[in-house]
Design a protein around this motif. Structure first.
Motif, PDB file in Angstrom:
ATOM      1  N   SER A 228       0.873  -1.197   0.084  1.00  0.00           N
ATOM      2  CA  SER A 228      -0.417  -0.133   0.146  1.00  0.00           C
ATOM      3  C   SER A 228       0.614   0.757   0.064  1.00  0.00           C
ATOM      4  O   SER A 228       1.474   1.488   1.070  1.00  0.00           O
ATOM      5  CB  SER A 228      -0.533  -0.117   1.013  1.00  0.00           C
ATOM      6  OG  SER A 228      -1.663  -1.275   1.727  1.00  0.00           O
ATOM      7  N   LEU A 229       1.130   1.940  -0.620  1.00  0.00           N
ATOM      8  CA  LEU A 229       1.698   3.487  -1.040  1.00  0.00           C
ATOM      9  C   LEU A 229       1.017   4.513  -0.361  1.00  0.00           C
ATOM     10  O   LEU A 229       1.581   5.471   0.239  1.00  0.00           O
ATOM     11  CB  LEU A 229       1.131   3.829  -2.533  1.00  0.00           C
ATOM     12  CG  LEU A 229       2.610   3.682  -3.779  1.00  0.00           C
ATOM     13  CD1 LEU A 229       2.017   2.440  -3.455  1.00  0.00           C
ATOM     14  CD2 LEU A 229       2.270   4.183  -4.204  1.00  0.00           C
ATOM     15  N   GLN A 272       6.038   5.669  -8.181  1.00  0.00           N
ATOM     16  CA  GLN A 272       4.317   5.426  -8.884  1.00  0.00           C
ATOM     17  C   GLN A 272       4.575   4.924 -10.438  1.00  0.00           C
ATOM     18  O   GLN A 272       3.612   4.569 -10.673  1.00  0.00           O
ATOM     19  CB  GLN A 272       4.515   7.239 -10.020  1.00  0.00           C
ATOM     20  CG  GLN A 272       3.095   7.196 -10.895  1.00  0.00           C
ATOM     21  CD  GLN A 272       3.492   8.853 -11.578  1.00  0.00           C
ATOM     22  OE1 GLN A 272       4.287   8.988 -11.901  1.00  0.00           O
ATOM     23  NE2 GLN A 272       2.387   9.752 -11.314  1.00  0.00           N
ATOM     24  N   GLN A 273       6.079   4.702  -9.932  1.00  0.00           N
ATOM     25  CA  GLN A 273       6.053   3.347 -11.415  1.00  0.00           C
ATOM     26  C   GLN A 273       5.484   1.878 -10.478  1.00  0.00           C
ATOM     27  O   GLN A 273       5.196   0.952 -11.266  1.00  0.00           O
ATOM     28  CB  GLN A 273       7.462   3.325 -12.006  1.00  0.00           C
ATOM     29  CG  GLN A 273       7.735   4.647 -12.234  1.00  0.00           C
ATOM     30  CD  GLN A 273       9.414   4.207 -12.913  1.00  0.00           C
ATOM     31  OE1 GLN A 273       9.592   3.475 -13.901  1.00  0.00           O
ATOM     32  NE2 GLN A 273       9.863   5.478 -11.915  1.00  0.00           N
ATOM     33  N   LEU A 274       6.471   1.584  -9.539  1.00  0.00           N
ATOM     34  CA  LEU A 274       5.652   0.659  -8.771  1.00  0.00           C
ATOM     35  C   LEU A 274       4.104   0.033  -8.574  1.00  0.00           C
ATOM     36  O   LEU A 274       3.101  -0.861  -8.670  1.00  0.00           O
ATOM     37  CB  LEU A 274       6.289   0.153  -7.662  1.00  0.00           C
ATOM     38  CG  LEU A 274       7.564   0.319  -7.746  1.00  0.00           C
ATOM     39  CD1 LEU A 274       8.553   0.290  -6.474  1.00  0.00           C
ATOM     40  CD2 LEU A 274       8.019  -0.964  -7.461  1.00  0.00           C
ATOM     41  N   PHE A 452      -0.962  12.845  -0.488  1.00  0.00           N
ATOM     42  CA  PHE A 452       0.050  12.978  -1.350  1.00  0.00           C
ATOM     43  C   PHE A 452       0.068  11.405  -2.424  1.00  0.00           C
ATOM     44  O   PHE A 452      -0.025  10.946  -3.171  1.00  0.00           O
ATOM     45  CB  PHE A 452       1.196  13.444  -1.477  1.00  0.00           C
ATOM     46  CG  PHE A 452       2.141  12.963  -2.204  1.00  0.00           C
ATOM     47  CD1 PHE A 452       2.178  14.034  -3.525  1.00  0.00           C
ATOM     48  CD2 PHE A 452       3.094  12.241  -2.216  1.00  0.00           C
ATOM     49  CE1 PHE A 452       2.900  14.517  -4.124  1.00  0.00           C
ATOM     50  CE2 PHE A 452       4.304  12.146  -3.346  1.00  0.00           C
ATOM     51  CZ  PHE A 452       4.459  13.327  -4.472  1.00  0.00           C
ATOM     52  N   PHE A 453       0.484  10.605  -1.084  1.00  0.00           N
ATOM     53  CA  PHE A 453       0.590   8.962  -1.830  1.00  0.00           C
ATOM     54  C   PHE A 453      -0.144   8.656  -2.280  1.00  0.00           C
ATOM     55  O   PHE A 453      -0.755   7.607  -3.367  1.00  0.00           O
ATOM     56  CB  PHE A 453       1.126   8.593  -0.439  1.00  0.00           C
ATOM     57  CG  PHE A 453       2.769   8.705  -0.222  1.00  0.00           C
ATOM     58  CD1 PHE A 453       3.438   9.041  -1.090  1.00  0.00           C
ATOM     59  CD2 PHE A 453       2.923   8.680   0.851  1.00  0.00           C
ATOM     60  CE1 PHE A 453       4.531   9.049  -0.539  1.00  0.00           C
ATOM     61  CE2 PHE A 453       4.379   8.572   1.121  1.00  0.00           C
ATOM     62  CZ  PHE A 453       5.303   9.874   0.212  1.00  0.00           C
ATOM     63  N   THR A 454      -2.115   8.338  -1.405  1.00  0.00           N
ATOM     64  CA  THR A 454      -2.904   8.012  -2.290  1.00  0.00           C
ATOM     65  C   THR A 454      -3.383   8.819  -3.935  1.00  0.00           C
ATOM     66  O   THR A 454      -3.846   7.818  -4.862  1.00  0.00           O
ATOM     67  CB  THR A 454      -4.252   8.615  -1.574  1.00  0.00           C
ATOM     68  OG1 THR A 454      -3.603   8.355   0.163  1.00  0.00           O
ATOM     69  CG2 THR A 454      -5.629   7.948  -2.218  1.00  0.00           C
ATOM     70  N   SER A 474       6.108  18.541 -11.818  1.00  0.00           N
ATOM     71  CA  SER A 474       4.585  17.761 -11.210  1.00  0.00           C
ATOM     72  C   SER A 474       5.191  17.366  -9.463  1.00  0.00           C
ATOM     73  O   SER A 474       4.499  17.311  -9.123  1.00  0.00           O
ATOM     74  CB  SER A 474       4.018  17.763 -11.855  1.00  0.00           C
ATOM     75  OG  SER A 474       4.169  16.641 -12.388  1.00  0.00           O
ATOM     76  N   LEU A 475       5.857  16.611  -9.825  1.00  0.00           N
ATOM     77  CA  LEU A 475       5.663  15.344  -8.491  1.00  0.00           C
ATOM     78  C   LEU A 475       6.509  16.400  -7.750  1.00  0.00           C
ATOM     79  O   LEU A 475       6.638  16.261  -6.244  1.00  0.00           O
ATOM     80  CB  LEU A 475       6.468  14.594  -8.674  1.00  0.00           C
ATOM     81  CG  LEU A 475       5.756  12.861  -9.139  1.00  0.00           C
ATOM     82  CD1 LEU A 475       6.983  11.930  -9.807  1.00  0.00           C
ATOM     83  CD2 LEU A 475       4.633  12.649  -8.662  1.00  0.00           C
ATOM     84  N   LYS A 476       7.655  17.081  -8.290  1.00  0.00           N
ATOM     85  CA  LYS A 476       8.066  18.092  -7.111  1.00  0.00           C
ATOM     86  C   LYS A 476       7.626  18.855  -6.306  1.00  0.00           C
ATOM     87  O   LYS A 476       7.552  19.178  -5.173  1.00  0.00           O
ATOM     88  CB  LYS A 476       9.272  18.635  -7.938  1.00  0.00           C
ATOM     89  CG  LYS A 476      10.628  19.648  -6.559  1.00  0.00           C
ATOM     90  CD  LYS A 476      11.559  18.928  -6.437  1.00  0.00           C
ATOM     91  CE  LYS A 476      12.894  19.373  -5.560  1.00  0.00           C
ATOM     92  NZ  LYS A 476      13.639  19.398  -5.162  1.00  0.00           N
ATOM     93  N   ALA A 477       5.980  19.371  -6.957  1.00  0.00           N
ATOM     94  CA  ALA A 477       5.540  20.394  -6.868  1.00  0.00           C
ATOM     95  C   ALA A 477       4.019  20.196  -5.543  1.00  0.00           C
ATOM     96  O   ALA A 477       4.034  20.622  -4.533  1.00  0.00           O
ATOM     97  CB  ALA A 477       4.911  21.255  -7.658  1.00  0.00           C
ATOM     98  N   GLY A 478       3.900  19.119  -6.393  1.00  0.00           N
ATOM     99  CA  GLY A 478       3.645  18.016  -5.535  1.00  0.00           C
ATOM    100  C   GLY A 478       4.272  18.170  -3.859  1.00  0.00           C
ATOM    101  O   GLY A 478       3.470  17.825  -2.875  1.00  0.00           O
ATOM    102  N   LEU A 479       4.494  17.363  -4.139  1.00  0.00           N
ATOM    103  CA  LEU A 479       5.932  17.487  -2.505  1.00  0.00           C
ATOM    104  C   LEU A 479       6.101  18.581  -1.635  1.00  0.00           C
ATOM    105  O   LEU A 479       5.892  18.830  -0.472  1.00  0.00           O
ATOM    106  CB  LEU A 479       7.490  16.728  -2.816  1.00  0.00           C
ATOM    107  CG  LEU A 479       7.322  15.088  -3.597  1.00  0.00           C
ATOM    108  CD1 LEU A 479       8.784  14.453  -3.453  1.00  0.00           C
ATOM    109  CD2 LEU A 479       6.657  14.230  -2.044  1.00  0.00           C
TER     110      LEU A 479
END
Length: 494
Positions: A228-229, A272-274, A452-454, A474-479
């Motif tokens: 589970s992420l 995200q890839q996993l 975020f992880f969801t 976009s991942l950077k901005a999300g974090l």
């Protein structure tokens, strides 16, 4: 079988129970009143809490880990302790309370254990309100056998003086669990490129990703890696591996929130890839709860969890083999042979799990140190300290590891346990385990992180045009948004 410790002389037991200093309880500021209200409504001066005089003919309530209770270890522990201290009339019993009891709210009203076993972040939240005592840890028999990194999980400073409010018992960190009997029959020729007798997918995430794609492709009901992420504790380590962190100054400065720092976005991309080789159960905590049975029945090849649940995975696998017609003895032998718990695979420096022959970097993980603390509301602090000294002895630490599969915080016990316990101990020493902050502000990281992880997991099941995180920027901005939410929760919205 528990190795019974020889009865120690009372003089030796008392020699280590010296006065701890001028605090009534661990906290951010000294208590100049010199006392704390006990559960019986009595005030005890801080300097006289650990007098060296055992309270005789008393019963102390111990709050232990649920797994330790269910697997029989806690019964072994209290039976051995009670036998040793029978001549003083000291008896330890199960507090029979939820392991997540809120001592801060319940303790002042006389409800709560005398000794509690919890993770360092929980225990140290109690320290702020002086709900637990600072301890004379340097006088405990285990003191020199536990590394500084583990002691630091329970360290606090007041007016320039260092105090320790807990005693480390075992190191917690994500570990990879997998089944050797689920490997392809020809894995030594197809999944061991370097010929070191270790499957490639166990050594690096790129091969784990490729193997997961292959396994699911061959049978749509089967999966490779599943986790589970949603779970911040496990997912955040992927960010740490690329330079992220929780708080600055070794997790002591909550004004510096660091989930987005460094190249943490690469870790988010890996997750995200996993997610793309899992199913939608990775979005919430479903995989976390069903991993025991799904690994046992062969649906999952591998997952991540902590060392303290090894016995639960083992029991599920034993039951599975028995259901397939094996005897109880054969099932246990086969389960122990085929269930492996090991350290995490390495990650690609690029963050790209499809890259061939990638440059690799060690995985880092969020970890913790579970340990014992003494309630500031107990009427029997010296008996409690005697219990902790007994419970953290070499013999009991080894027994705990044998029965529960945990990694002892004691170096000598970890060496005896060997295997993954020693590997986990080494990971703590070399910095690949980032301990959960021992400050109360850590409570604010979970909700923003889970959100975020969801979202990150959901992206794997959205149409390309609807994806929220389409690139590293976009991942950077999300974090960065996660960092800001945590900061606001700590300093602006409280």
């Amino acid at each position: 079988m528990v190795v019974r410790m020889k009865r120690r002389k009372i003089a030796l037991a008392m020699a280590m129970m010296l006065c701890v200093g001028q605090l009534a309880g661990c906290g951010d500021a000294a208590d100049t009143s010199g006392g704390t209200e006990s559960s019986a409504g009595q005030t005890s001066t801080a300097s006289s809490v650990f007098t060296g005089e055992l309270e005789e003919n008393v019963t102390i309530q111990v709050l232990e880990n649920d797994t330790a209770i269910s697997k029989g270890y806690f019964e072994e522990l209290i039976n051995a302790f009670n036998e040793t201290y029978a001549e003083y009339g000291i008896t330890a019993v199960d507090a029979n309370m939820d392991q997540y009891l809120d001592l801060a709210n319940d303790g002042p009203y006389g409800y709560g254990p005398d000794v509690l076993y919890q993770a360092n972040d929980i225990i140290m939240q109690y320290a702020t309100g002086k709900h637990i005592y600072p301890l004379p840890v340097e006088k405990l028999e285990c003191y020199d056998s536990i590394p500084e990194a583990a002691w630091n999980a329970y360290k606090t400073e007041v007016d320039g003086t260092t105090y320790y409010c807990g005693v480390p018992v075992n190191v917690q960190a994500p570990m990879l669990y997998y089944r050797t009997d689920l490997l392809p029959e020809d894995w030594k020729t197809t999944w061991d490129d370097n010929g070191n007798q270790i499957p490639d997918m166990i050594e690096n995430w790129n091969d784990m990703y490729a193997f997961s794609v292959e396994r699911h492709g061959e049978d749509s009901s089967k999966y490779g890696y599943m986790k589970s992420l949603y779970d911040v504790y496990f997912s955040s380590g992927f960010l740490f591996s690329y330079g992220g962190y929780v708080f600055g100054s070794d997790n002591t400065d909550p004004s510096d929130v660091g989930f987005s720092k460094g190249e943490a976005e690469k870790g988010a991309w890996v997750l995200q890839q996993l997610a793309g080789v899992m199913n939608e159960e990775c979005i919430d905590d479903t995989i976390t709860t069903n991993a025991y049975s799904k690994l046992a029945d062969g649906t999952y090849f591998a997952t991540i969890s902590t060392p303290d649940v090894y016995s639960t995975f083992l029991d599920e696998l034993v039951a599975q083999y028995e259901s397939e017609g094996m005897s109880a003895i054969e099932s246990e032998e086969k389960a122990k042979e085929n269930l492996v718990m090991t350290t995490l695979p390495q990650l690609p420096v690029s963050g790209d799990l499809t890259e061939e022959n990638p440059e690799l970097v060690d995985s880092k993980a969020m970890g913790g140190v579970n340990g014992y603390a003494i309630s500031a509301y107990t009427k029997y602090p010296n008996a409690c300290l005697a219990f902790i000294d007994f419970a953290t002895s070499y013999d009991m630490m080894v027994t705990r590891s044998e029965m529960l599969g945990v990694a002892p915080a004691r170096e000598d016990a970890a060496e005896t346990a060997g295997g993954t316990s020693e590997l986990l101990y080494e990971s703590l020493e070399n910095g690949n385990i980032s301990l959960m902050p021992s400050i109360q502000e850590v409570s604010q990281i979970w909700t923003p992180g889970q959100t975020f992880f969801t979202d990150l997991a959901k992206d794997a099941f959205r149409d390309e045009s609807e994806r929220k995180y389409k690139d590293l920027a976009s991942l950077k901005a999300g974090l960065e948004e996660v960092d800001q939410q945590i900061y606001d929760a700590i300093f602006t919205l409280k």
